[in-house]
Write a protein that holds these residues in place. Structure first.
Motif, short mmCIF file in Angstrom:
data_model
loop_
_atom_site.label_atom_id
_atom_site.label_comp_id
_atom_site.label_asym_id
_atom_site.label_seq_id
_atom_site.Cartn_x
_atom_site.Cartn_y
_atom_site.Cartn_z
N GLY A 129 9.47 9.22 4.42
CA GLY A 129 9.14 8.59 3.14
C GLY A 129 9.66 9.46 2.00
N VAL A 130 10.24 8.79 1.01
CA VAL A 130 10.79 9.52 -0.13
C VAL A 130 10.19 8.95 -1.42
N GLY A 131 9.71 9.83 -2.27
CA GLY A 131 9.21 9.41 -3.58
C GLY A 131 9.94 10.18 -4.66
N GLU B 189 10.10 21.99 -12.42
CA GLU B 189 9.25 20.80 -12.37
C GLU B 189 9.63 19.89 -11.19
N LYS B 190 8.60 19.29 -10.59
CA LYS B 190 8.84 18.46 -9.40
C LYS B 190 9.32 17.06 -9.79
N VAL B 191 10.41 16.63 -9.18
CA VAL B 191 10.95 15.28 -9.41
C VAL B 191 10.59 14.37 -8.24
N GLY B 192 10.53 14.93 -7.05
CA GLY B 192 10.28 14.08 -5.89
C GLY B 192 9.80 14.87 -4.68
N GLY B 193 9.34 14.10 -3.69
CA GLY B 193 8.84 14.73 -2.47
C GLY B 193 9.15 13.86 -1.26
N ILE B 194 9.01 14.46 -0.10
CA ILE B 194 9.34 13.77 1.15
C ILE B 194 8.18 13.92 2.13
N LEU B 195 7.85 12.85 2.78
CA LEU B 195 6.77 12.89 3.77
C LEU B 195 7.28 12.28 5.08
N THR B 196 7.47 13.16 6.07
CA THR B 196 7.94 12.69 7.39
C THR B 196 6.73 12.57 8.31
N THR C 118 0.23 0.98 -3.88
CA THR C 118 -1.17 1.10 -4.32
C THR C 118 -1.88 2.26 -3.62
N SER C 119 -1.37 2.69 -2.47
CA SER C 119 -1.96 3.84 -1.76
C SER C 119 -0.87 4.80 -1.29
N GLY C 120 0.03 5.11 -2.20
CA GLY C 120 1.08 6.08 -1.84
C GLY C 120 0.42 7.41 -1.53
N HIS C 121 0.90 8.07 -0.48
CA HIS C 121 0.32 9.38 -0.18
C HIS C 121 1.38 10.43 0.06
N GLY C 122 0.99 11.66 -0.22
CA GLY C 122 1.90 12.78 -0.08
C GLY C 122 1.42 13.72 1.01
N LYS C 123 2.00 14.90 1.01
CA LYS C 123 1.62 15.88 2.02
C LYS C 123 0.15 16.24 1.86
N GLY C 124 -0.48 16.52 2.99
CA GLY C 124 -1.90 16.90 2.97
C GLY C 124 -2.78 15.75 2.50
N ASN D 236 10.58 21.52 0.99
CA ASN D 236 11.25 20.22 0.90
C ASN D 236 10.92 19.40 -0.33
N ASP D 237 10.60 20.06 -1.43
CA ASP D 237 10.33 19.31 -2.65
C ASP D 237 11.59 19.27 -3.50
N ILE D 238 11.76 18.16 -4.20
CA ILE D 238 12.93 18.02 -5.07
C ILE D 238 12.50 18.46 -6.47
N ASP E 74 0.83 -1.21 0.00
CA ASP E 74 0.00 0.00 0.00
C ASP E 74 0.87 1.25 0.00
N SER E 75 1.72 1.37 1.01
CA SER E 75 2.55 2.57 1.13
C SER E 75 3.73 2.21 2.02
N THR E 76 4.92 2.62 1.65
CA THR E 76 6.09 2.28 2.47
C THR E 76 6.02 2.98 3.83
N ASN E 77 5.43 4.18 3.86
CA ASN E 77 5.28 4.84 5.17
C ASN E 77 4.34 4.04 6.08
N GLU E 78 3.23 3.57 5.49
CA GLU E 78 2.25 2.82 6.30
C GLU E 78 2.85 1.51 6.78
N PHE F 250 10.37 4.73 -1.11
CA PHE F 250 10.91 4.06 0.08
C PHE F 250 10.73 4.93 1.32
N SER F 251 10.93 4.28 2.48
CA SER F 251 10.88 4.99 3.75
C SER F 251 12.05 4.54 4.61
N ILE F 252 12.54 5.46 5.42
CA ILE F 252 13.59 5.10 6.38
C ILE F 252 13.03 5.36 7.78
C1 BTN Z 1 4.91 15.11 -1.24
O1 BTN Z 1 3.70 15.34 -1.10
O2 BTN Z 1 5.62 15.82 -1.96
C2 BTN Z 1 5.54 13.96 -0.49
C3 BTN Z 1 5.46 12.68 -1.27
C4 BTN Z 1 6.06 11.48 -0.54
C5 BTN Z 1 5.82 10.19 -1.27
C6 BTN Z 1 6.56 9.04 -0.65
S1 BTN Z 1 6.66 7.63 -1.69
C7 BTN Z 1 7.26 6.66 -0.37
C8 BTN Z 1 6.49 7.06 0.87
N1 BTN Z 1 5.25 6.32 0.96
C9 BTN Z 1 4.19 7.10 0.84
O3 BTN Z 1 3.01 6.72 0.88
N2 BTN Z 1 4.58 8.38 0.68
C10 BTN Z 1 6.01 8.51 0.68
#
Ligand code: BTN
Length: 236
Positions: free
Chosen positions: A125-127, A104-111, A37-43, A97-99, A12-16, A56-58
């Motif tokens: 979490g890093v995408g 243009e956005k390449v990646g994002g981080i969700l702590t 299948t349920s990756g999520h970002g900020k908000g 904290n967006d990459i 579903d999500s590496t953070n979850e 991935f997530s650390i």
């Molecule tokens: C953003 O909104 O910019 C943050 C996006 C973070 C996505 C990553 S992908 C790995 C990890 N698992 C998730 O469900 N979200 C983060």
């Protein structure tokens, strides 16, 4: 210290999953999925995570819990440093904290904070859009493949970012959070004096950056200074 890598084809999500695995994880362990299948970002926004991207997530277990924002900054700096070592020009942090590659956005981080009994643990979490397709309805996103015309080895990229993150993490554990903040500040592409778009409910306006803080930006518009939030700005 040897960190463990838990890798999956699809979850579903590496953070979850990291949150669910908190009892067995050690400091610095990685949870990696080829597809979410349920990756999520900020908000709580959906984070499109098909095969080909790096998701991935650390996990971190701080000895003393303090402001977790430093983990987000640390990871953003780690990603930027590695991508720059791959000689990808135009990579920087779009505040906070967006990459980004240029505009243009390449990646994002969700702590996220994990409440574990009376302890607080952290999942970062890093995408990163690497070799994957991009969602059709998103206009300002790009991928490393699109930028360079090349495919990247996900496992290699992951290991490089992870080891860079752990090097930076030493500053956190030694109480030198200011080192991370300075590195983060130097990687931000928004600079004082730069003109940006301000996304107000009443419409889009132009403002000038006056100062950059961790959680707000001071901008000047029509001679008036005000603070804005990350969601309220875009590149011009
Ligand atoms: C953003 O909104 O910019 C943050 C996006 C973070 C996505 C990553 S992908 C790995 C990890 N698992 C998730 O469900 N979200 C983060």
């Amino acid at each position: 210290m040897i960190e463990h890598l838990y890798s999956y084809d699809e979850i579903d999500s590496t953070n979850e999953l990291t949150k669910r695995m908190k009892d067995i994880l050690k400091n610095g362990d990685i949870v990696w999925a080829l597809k979410q299948t349920s990756g999520h970002g900020k908000g709580d926004r959906i984070w499109y995570s098909p095969e080909g991207g790096l998701w991935f997530s650390i996990f971190f277990r701080p000895a003393t819990f303090r402001d977790p924002n430093v983990y987000t900054k640390m990871m953003a700096v780690a990603v930027i440093r590695v991508l720059r070592k791959f000689k990808i020009d135009g990579i920087g942090i779009k505040w906070p904290n967006d990459i980004y590659h240029e505009k243009e956005k390449v990646g994002g981080i969700l702590t996220e904070i994990i409440h574990h009994g009376d302890k607080r643990e952290i999942v970062v979490g890093v995408g990163i859009n690497v070799n994957n397709d991009l969602p059709e309805d998103v206009s300002n996103a790009t991928s490393l493949k699109k930028i360079t015309g090349k495919e990247f080895d996900l496992s290699h990229l992951l290991r490089r970012i992870h080891s860079e993150a752990l090097v930076l993490h030493n500053f956190v554990t030694k109480g030198q959070r200011n080192v991370i903040t300075n590195l983060w500040r130097n990687s931000i592409v928004l600079k004082k004096g730069m003109k940006i778009k301000l996304l107000y409910p009443s419409g889009v306006q132009t403002g000038t950056v006056i100062n950059v803080f961790s959680d707000s930006l001071v901008v000047e518009r029509n001679g008036i200074k005000e603070r804005v939030k990350p969601s309220e700005i875009e590149f011009l």
